[in-house]
Design a protein around this motif. Structure first.
Motif, PDB file in Angstrom:
ATOM      1  N   PRO A 104       0.829  -1.213   0.000  1.00  0.00           N
ATOM      2  CA  PRO A 104       0.000   0.000   0.000  1.00  0.00           C
ATOM      3  C   PRO A 104       0.863   1.264   0.000  1.00  0.00           C
ATOM      4  CG  PRO A 104      -0.169  -1.176   2.095  1.00  0.00           C
ATOM      5  CD  PRO A 104       0.774  -1.946   1.238  1.00  0.00           C
ATOM      6  N   ALA A 105       0.225   2.390  -0.279  1.00  0.00           N
ATOM      7  CA  ALA A 105       0.922   3.681  -0.252  1.00  0.00           C
ATOM      8  C   ALA A 105       1.548   3.889   1.118  1.00  0.00           C
ATOM      9  CB  ALA A 105      -0.073   4.801  -0.546  1.00  0.00           C
ATOM     10  N   GLY A 106       2.727   4.497   1.125  1.00  0.00           N
ATOM     11  CA  GLY A 106       3.394   4.798   2.387  1.00  0.00           C
ATOM     12  C   GLY A 106       4.240   3.667   2.923  1.00  0.00           C
ATOM     13  N   ILE A 107       4.252   2.524   2.239  1.00  0.00           N
ATOM     14  CA  ILE A 107       5.063   1.387   2.680  1.00  0.00           C
ATOM     15  C   ILE A 107       6.140   1.126   1.642  1.00  0.00           C
ATOM     16  CG2 ILE A 107       5.094  -1.096   3.153  1.00  0.00           C
ATOM     17  CD1 ILE A 107       3.670   0.472   5.316  1.00  0.00           C
ATOM     18  N   ASP A 108       7.378   1.092   2.096  1.00  0.00           N
ATOM     19  CA  ASP A 108       8.493   0.777   1.218  1.00  0.00           C
ATOM     20  C   ASP A 108       8.965  -0.639   1.488  1.00  0.00           C
ATOM     21  OD1 ASP A 108       8.675   3.324   0.009  1.00  0.00           O
ATOM     22  OD2 ASP A 108       9.762   4.088   1.761  1.00  0.00           O
ATOM     23  N   ALA A 109       9.468  -1.265   0.474  1.00  0.00           N
ATOM     24  CA  ALA A 109      10.069  -2.589   0.637  1.00  0.00           C
ATOM     25  C   ALA A 109      11.490  -2.372   1.164  1.00  0.00           C
ATOM     26  CB  ALA A 109      10.073  -3.335  -0.686  1.00  0.00           C
ATOM     27  N   ASP A 110      11.575  -1.956   2.433  1.00  0.00           N
ATOM     28  CA  ASP A 110      12.867  -1.659   3.034  1.00  0.00           C
ATOM     29  C   ASP A 110      13.502  -2.926   3.583  1.00  0.00           C
ATOM     30  OD1 ASP A 110      11.394  -2.188   5.328  1.00  0.00           O
ATOM     31  OD2 ASP A 110      11.363  -0.110   6.010  1.00  0.00           O
ATOM     32  N   GLU A 111      14.704  -2.785   4.119  1.00  0.00           N
ATOM     33  CA  GLU A 111      15.432  -3.956   4.630  1.00  0.00           C
ATOM     34  C   GLU A 111      14.726  -4.603   5.819  1.00  0.00           C
ATOM     35  OE1 GLU A 111      17.852  -5.917   3.420  1.00  0.00           O
ATOM     36  OE2 GLU A 111      17.541  -4.646   1.689  1.00  0.00           O
ATOM     37  N   ALA A 112      13.974  -3.836   6.608  1.00  0.00           N
ATOM     38  CA  ALA A 112      13.241  -4.436   7.732  1.00  0.00           C
ATOM     39  C   ALA A 112      12.195  -5.421   7.220  1.00  0.00           C
ATOM     40  CB  ALA A 112      12.577  -3.351   8.578  1.00  0.00           C
ATOM     41  N   LEU A 113      11.415  -5.018   6.216  1.00  0.00           N
ATOM     42  CA  LEU A 113      10.403  -5.906   5.647  1.00  0.00           C
ATOM     43  C   LEU A 113      11.050  -7.074   4.926  1.00  0.00           C
ATOM     44  CD1 LEU A 113       7.555  -6.733   4.844  1.00  0.00           C
ATOM     45  CD2 LEU A 113       7.678  -5.080   2.962  1.00  0.00           C
ATOM     46  N   GLY A 115      14.024  -8.303   5.301  1.00  0.00           N
ATOM     47  CA  GLY A 115      14.709  -9.169   6.269  1.00  0.00           C
ATOM     48  C   GLY A 115      13.737 -10.080   6.994  1.00  0.00           C
ATOM     49  N   ALA A 116      12.579  -9.545   7.401  1.00  0.00           N
ATOM     50  CA  ALA A 116      11.570 -10.370   8.074  1.00  0.00           C
ATOM     51  C   ALA A 116      11.082 -11.474   7.142  1.00  0.00           C
ATOM     52  CB  ALA A 116      10.395  -9.505   8.528  1.00  0.00           C
ATOM     53  N   LEU A 117      10.878 -11.156   5.890  1.00  0.00           N
ATOM     54  CA  LEU A 117      10.444 -12.177   4.930  1.00  0.00           C
ATOM     55  C   LEU A 117      11.528 -13.222   4.715  1.00  0.00           C
ATOM     56  CD1 LEU A 117       8.669  -9.859   2.341  1.00  0.00           C
ATOM     57  CD2 LEU A 117       7.575 -11.639   3.730  1.00  0.00           C
ATOM     58  N   ARG A 118      12.767 -12.780   4.575  1.00  0.00           N
ATOM     59  CA  ARG A 118      13.879 -13.720   4.320  1.00  0.00           C
ATOM     60  C   ARG A 118      14.111 -14.659   5.498  1.00  0.00           C
ATOM     61  NH1 ARG A 118      17.122  -8.722   1.944  1.00  0.00           N
ATOM     62  NH2 ARG A 118      16.443  -8.887  -0.231  1.00  0.00           N
ATOM     63  N   ARG A 119      13.768 -14.215   6.705  1.00  0.00           N
ATOM     64  CA  ARG A 119      13.947 -15.079   7.889  1.00  0.00           C
ATOM     65  C   ARG A 119      12.825 -16.103   8.052  1.00  0.00           C
ATOM     66  NH1 ARG A 119      15.790 -10.127   9.646  1.00  0.00           N
ATOM     67  NH2 ARG A 119      13.819  -9.557  10.633  1.00  0.00           N
ATOM     68  N   ALA A 120      11.741 -15.945   7.301  1.00  0.00           N
ATOM     69  CA  ALA A 120      10.656 -16.932   7.377  1.00  0.00           C
ATOM     70  C   ALA A 120      11.195 -18.262   6.861  1.00  0.00           C
ATOM     71  CB  ALA A 120       9.454 -16.467   6.553  1.00  0.00           C
ATOM     72  N   GLY A 121      10.838 -19.336   7.525  1.00  0.00           N
ATOM     73  CA  GLY A 121      11.427 -20.636   7.281  1.00  0.00           C
ATOM     74  C   GLY A 121      11.502 -21.129   5.855  1.00  0.00           C
ATOM     75  N   SER A 122      10.502 -20.903   5.050  1.00  0.00           N
ATOM     76  CA  SER A 122      10.473 -21.484   3.712  1.00  0.00           C
ATOM     77  C   SER A 122      10.856 -20.510   2.612  1.00  0.00           C
ATOM     78  CB  SER A 122       9.061 -22.023   3.422  1.00  0.00           C
ATOM     79  OG  SER A 122       8.741 -23.038   4.338  1.00  0.00           O
ATOM     80  N   VAL A 123      11.293 -19.317   2.963  1.00  0.00           N
ATOM     81  CA  VAL A 123      11.617 -18.314   1.940  1.00  0.00           C
ATOM     82  C   VAL A 123      13.022 -18.569   1.390  1.00  0.00           C
ATOM     83  CG1 VAL A 123      12.022 -15.850   1.517  1.00  0.00           C
ATOM     84  CG2 VAL A 123      10.056 -16.598   2.874  1.00  0.00           C
ATOM     85  N   VAL A 124      13.085 -18.714   0.083  1.00  0.00           N
ATOM     86  CA  VAL A 124      14.357 -18.889  -0.619  1.00  0.00           C
ATOM     87  C   VAL A 124      14.919 -17.540  -1.030  1.00  0.00           C
ATOM     88  CG1 VAL A 124      15.422 -19.862  -2.704  1.00  0.00           C
ATOM     89  CG2 VAL A 124      13.700 -21.180  -1.457  1.00  0.00           C
ATOM     90  N   HIS A 125      14.015 -16.634  -1.451  1.00  0.00           N
ATOM     91  CA  HIS A 125      14.455 -15.329  -1.953  1.00  0.00           C
ATOM     92  C   HIS A 125      13.322 -14.317  -1.777  1.00  0.00           C
ATOM     93  CE1 HIS A 125      16.908 -12.688  -4.431  1.00  0.00           C
ATOM     94  NE2 HIS A 125      15.848 -12.381  -5.127  1.00  0.00           N
ATOM     95  N   ALA A 126      13.668 -13.103  -1.398  1.00  0.00           N
ATOM     96  CA  ALA A 126      12.697 -12.008  -1.311  1.00  0.00           C
ATOM     97  C   ALA A 126      13.374 -10.754  -1.835  1.00  0.00           C
ATOM     98  CB  ALA A 126      12.228 -11.788   0.125  1.00  0.00           C
ATOM     99  N   GLU A 127      12.696 -10.054  -2.750  1.00  0.00           N
ATOM    100  CA  GLU A 127      13.292  -8.857  -3.328  1.00  0.00           C
ATOM    101  C   GLU A 127      12.230  -7.814  -3.641  1.00  0.00           C
ATOM    102  OE1 GLU A 127      15.005  -9.235  -7.271  1.00  0.00           O
ATOM    103  OE2 GLU A 127      13.649 -10.877  -7.721  1.00  0.00           O
ATOM    104  N   ALA A 128      12.651  -6.563  -3.578  1.00  0.00           N
ATOM    105  CA  ALA A 128      11.784  -5.453  -3.953  1.00  0.00           C
ATOM    106  C   ALA A 128      11.715  -5.393  -5.470  1.00  0.00           C
ATOM    107  CB  ALA A 128      12.343  -4.145  -3.401  1.00  0.00           C
ATOM    108  N   ARG A 129      10.530  -5.178  -5.970  1.00  0.00           N
ATOM    109  CA  ARG A 129      10.302  -5.043  -7.408  1.00  0.00           C
ATOM    110  C   ARG A 129       9.657  -3.692  -7.655  1.00  0.00           C
ATOM    111  NH1 ARG A 129      12.493  -9.464  -9.973  1.00  0.00           N
ATOM    112  NH2 ARG A 129      10.957  -9.269 -11.581  1.00  0.00           N
TER     113      ARG A 129
END
Length: 190
Positions: A104-113, A115-129
């Protein structure tokens, strides 16, 4: 495009050449709508080129694919971190599940978001597009399994926002998709 050995490449679009610098081995070239002839010249270096199509269309509910999506939790208040999660459930085995999440507006795909996704057990890759989308690739999922993706979104604005649409599909069969449409999120002041 991914320049395996190059620092820059020449991209020729419809006969017009331009230099593209590669950052971390990657370069992005935006094209206008319509058909194009594109060549990439990397000199003596090796280069891998991938083309993607991004279309801005409304997200309409669709459940043609083997993955099911459900958004759960509390969106929270302005200035706080949301307690949201996206559930991804496989109805059959999926070798390489992909989830595209529209922010949504006002939310950036920053390193905090990310990083949280990448630490989820089944995540192989997460990237901002671009624009405002996060792509998450999951490890293979067996039929009947579920993966939870944390969405610790920090709201910098208040009001009624629209977003958090998600599209899930097997990497090898993007037409077999499930679409969770965007929703209104009421973000109040604290």
């Amino acid at each position: 495009m991914l320049g395996l050995d190059a620092e820059r490449v020449t991209v020729v679009i419809d006969g017009a050449a331009r230099e593209v610098a590669l950052e971390g081995g990657r370069g992005v070239v935006a094209l206008s709508p319509g058909g194009h002839e594109v060549r990439v010249i990397a000199g003596d270096a090796a280069a891998f080129v991938r083309a993607e199509l991004a279309m801005e269309r409304p997200y309409v509910t669709r459940e043609d694919g083997p993955l099911r999506l459900e958004l759960r939790g509390d969106s929270g208040r302005a200035g706080d971190v949301a307690a949201l999660e996206l559930s991804v459930r496989a109805e059959r085995e999926v070798a390489s599940p992909v989830i595209d999440l529209a922010l949504p507006a006002g939310i950036d795909a920053d390193e905090a978001l990310l990083g949280a996704l990448r630490r989820a057990g089944s995540v192989v890759h997460a990237e901002a597009r671009e624009p405002g989308v996060v792509r998450v690739t999951l490890a293979p999922m067996a039929a009947g399994t579920e993966t939870i993706l944390p969405l610790p979104l920090r709201w910098s604005v208040r009001g009624t926002l629209r977003g958090l649409a998600a599209v899930a599909y097997p990497a090898g069969d993007p037409g077999a998709m499930t679409v969770l449409p965007s929703r209104e999120l009421a973000i109040d002041a604290r």
